[in-house]
Design a protein around this motif. Structure first.
Motif, PDB file in Angstrom:
ATOM      1  N   LEU A  86       0.809  -1.298  -0.092  1.00 56.48           N
ATOM      2  CA  LEU A  86      -0.004   0.083  -0.185  1.00 56.48           C
ATOM      3  C   LEU A  86       0.763   1.381  -0.227  1.00 56.48           C
ATOM      4  O   LEU A  86       0.332   2.455  -0.598  1.00 56.48           O
ATOM      5  CB  LEU A  86      -1.242   0.136   1.464  1.00 56.48           C
ATOM      6  N   SER A  87       1.972   1.191   0.412  1.00 56.01           N
ATOM      7  CA  SER A  87       2.842   2.270   0.682  1.00 56.01           C
ATOM      8  C   SER A  87       3.296   2.679  -0.958  1.00 56.01           C
ATOM      9  O   SER A  87       3.421   3.741  -1.123  1.00 56.01           O
ATOM     10  CB  SER A  87       4.126   2.014   1.185  1.00 56.01           C
ATOM     11  N   ILE A  88       3.463   1.847  -1.792  1.00 58.34           N
ATOM     12  CA  ILE A  88       3.790   2.101  -2.935  1.00 58.34           C
ATOM     13  C   ILE A  88       2.418   2.993  -3.765  1.00 58.34           C
ATOM     14  O   ILE A  88       2.836   4.071  -4.230  1.00 58.34           O
ATOM     15  CB  ILE A  88       3.967   0.912  -4.034  1.00 58.34           C
ATOM     16  N   SER A  89       1.530   2.573  -3.768  1.00 59.63           N
ATOM     17  CA  SER A  89       0.311   3.113  -4.112  1.00 59.63           C
ATOM     18  C   SER A  89       0.174   4.685  -3.368  1.00 59.63           C
ATOM     19  O   SER A  89      -0.205   5.622  -3.881  1.00 59.63           O
ATOM     20  CB  SER A  89      -0.998   2.737  -3.720  1.00 59.63           C
ATOM     21  N   ALA A  90       0.384   4.578  -2.226  1.00 60.65           N
ATOM     22  CA  ALA A  90       0.347   6.013  -1.336  1.00 60.65           C
ATOM     23  C   ALA A  90       1.222   6.925  -2.135  1.00 60.65           C
ATOM     24  O   ALA A  90       1.140   8.117  -2.201  1.00 60.65           O
ATOM     25  CB  ALA A  90       0.523   5.736   0.098  1.00 60.65           C
ATOM     26  N   ALA A 144       2.360  -1.671  -7.570  1.00 59.18           N
ATOM     27  CA  ALA A 144       2.028  -2.414  -6.384  1.00 59.18           C
ATOM     28  C   ALA A 144       1.928  -3.726  -6.817  1.00 59.18           C
ATOM     29  O   ALA A 144       2.326  -4.633  -6.331  1.00 59.18           O
ATOM     30  CB  ALA A 144       0.615  -1.781  -5.976  1.00 59.18           C
ATOM     31  N   ARG A 145       1.469  -3.933  -7.974  1.00 59.33           N
ATOM     32  CA  ARG A 145       1.346  -5.329  -8.422  1.00 59.33           C
ATOM     33  C   ARG A 145       2.814  -6.085  -8.715  1.00 59.33           C
ATOM     34  O   ARG A 145       3.084  -7.118  -8.600  1.00 59.33           O
ATOM     35  CB  ARG A 145       0.352  -5.335  -9.658  1.00 59.33           C
ATOM     36  N   LYS A 146       3.600  -5.102  -9.226  1.00 59.87           N
ATOM     37  CA  LYS A 146       4.752  -5.736  -9.701  1.00 59.87           C
ATOM     38  C   LYS A 146       5.697  -5.818  -8.613  1.00 59.87           C
ATOM     39  O   LYS A 146       6.577  -6.795  -8.613  1.00 59.87           O
ATOM     40  CB  LYS A 146       5.673  -4.675 -10.698  1.00 59.87           C
ATOM     41  N   MET A 181      -2.683  -9.540  -8.696  1.00 58.76           N
ATOM     42  CA  MET A 181      -3.604  -8.682  -7.746  1.00 58.76           C
ATOM     43  C   MET A 181      -4.999  -9.010  -8.181  1.00 58.76           C
ATOM     44  O   MET A 181      -5.528  -8.835  -9.468  1.00 58.76           O
ATOM     45  CB  MET A 181      -3.061  -7.338  -7.845  1.00 58.76           C
ATOM     46  N   SER A 182      -5.959  -9.225  -7.283  1.00 61.32           N
ATOM     47  CA  SER A 182      -7.268  -9.574  -7.606  1.00 61.32           C
ATOM     48  C   SER A 182      -7.945  -8.179  -7.807  1.00 61.32           C
ATOM     49  O   SER A 182      -7.210  -7.156  -7.699  1.00 61.32           O
ATOM     50  CB  SER A 182      -7.941 -10.188  -6.436  1.00 61.32           C
ATOM     51  N   PHE A 183      -9.202  -8.145  -8.385  1.00 63.63           N
ATOM     52  CA  PHE A 183      -9.802  -6.867  -8.597  1.00 63.63           C
ATOM     53  C   PHE A 183     -10.103  -6.032  -7.312  1.00 63.63           C
ATOM     54  O   PHE A 183      -9.893  -4.829  -7.453  1.00 63.63           O
ATOM     55  CB  PHE A 183     -11.258  -7.327  -9.004  1.00 63.63           C
ATOM     56  N   GLY A 184     -10.350  -6.794  -6.430  1.00 68.84           N
ATOM     57  CA  GLY A 184     -10.500  -6.168  -4.944  1.00 68.84           C
ATOM     58  C   GLY A 184      -9.318  -5.163  -4.347  1.00 68.84           C
ATOM     59  O   GLY A 184      -9.152  -4.154  -3.861  1.00 68.84           O
TER      60      GLY A 184
END
Length: 177
Positions: free
Chosen positions: A4-8, A57-59, A65-68
């Motif tokens: 989540l820190s990557i997305s943030a 984040a997926r990488k 990574m699921s849809f959710g």
């Protein structure tokens, strides 16, 4: 979920870039703030960072990574971007250029009046609508108004996040496929 820190971080980049765009617009020509395409630039930046944040984040994980999970990461980008953008815009409106909210209010009212008159509304109807609109527009530049606007914006970003998640998700291959 552990990334989540990557997305943030991508959200912080998006918010900071939107602030830089606003600051540059303020320095170049304040009238650009009320052009229809100006909002599209901010929208495009946010969508770009939602895609890049979820992909990064997926990488960083195992590539799936699921849809959710993807939607969650897209929303982390949106929330971080909104928080940074509102905080820095408050600095712009109340520290760097305290006259800017008043100028933007006038520009928005003038643009709205021009639009309504172009649609054929009578002068009395336009004047009545402008009285109501002025208080609403002025309130949008206050800290509370910006916070409420950001919360409403997150509703829109939740919908955009669904599209980003649908495009950017990667499910594990099934052993039955």
């Amino acid at each position: 979920m552990t990334h989540l820190s990557i997305s943030a971080t991508h959200g912080v980049y998006a918010g900071a870039l939107q602030f830089i765009l606003a600051l540059a617009t303020y320095l170049v020509n304040v009238n650009l703030f009320v052009e229809w395409w100006y909002g599209l630039i901010g929208l495009g930046l946010s969508v770009f960072f939602m895609f890049s944040g979820t992909a990064a984040a997926r990488k960083a994980g195992d590539g799936f990574m699921s849809f959710g999970q993807t939607w969650l990461h897209a929303m982390v980008v949106a929330v971080a971007s909104s928080v940074v953008s509102v905080a820095l815009t408050l600095v712009l409106y109340h520290v760097i250029a305290p006259e800017l909210p008043e100028v933007l209010t006038k520009l928005n009212i003038d643009k709205s009046r021009e639009f309504m008159e172009g649609m054929g509304m009578s002068g009395a109807m336009v004047d009545a609508a402008m009285k109501d609109a002025q208080a609403s527009i002025e309130g949008a530049f206050t800290p509370g108004g910006m916070a409420v606007g950001a919360l409403w914006g997150l509703t829109m970003w939740a919908l955009v996040g669904l599209i980003v998640a649908a495009i950017n998700k990667r499910n594990r291959p099934s052993e039955f496929a």
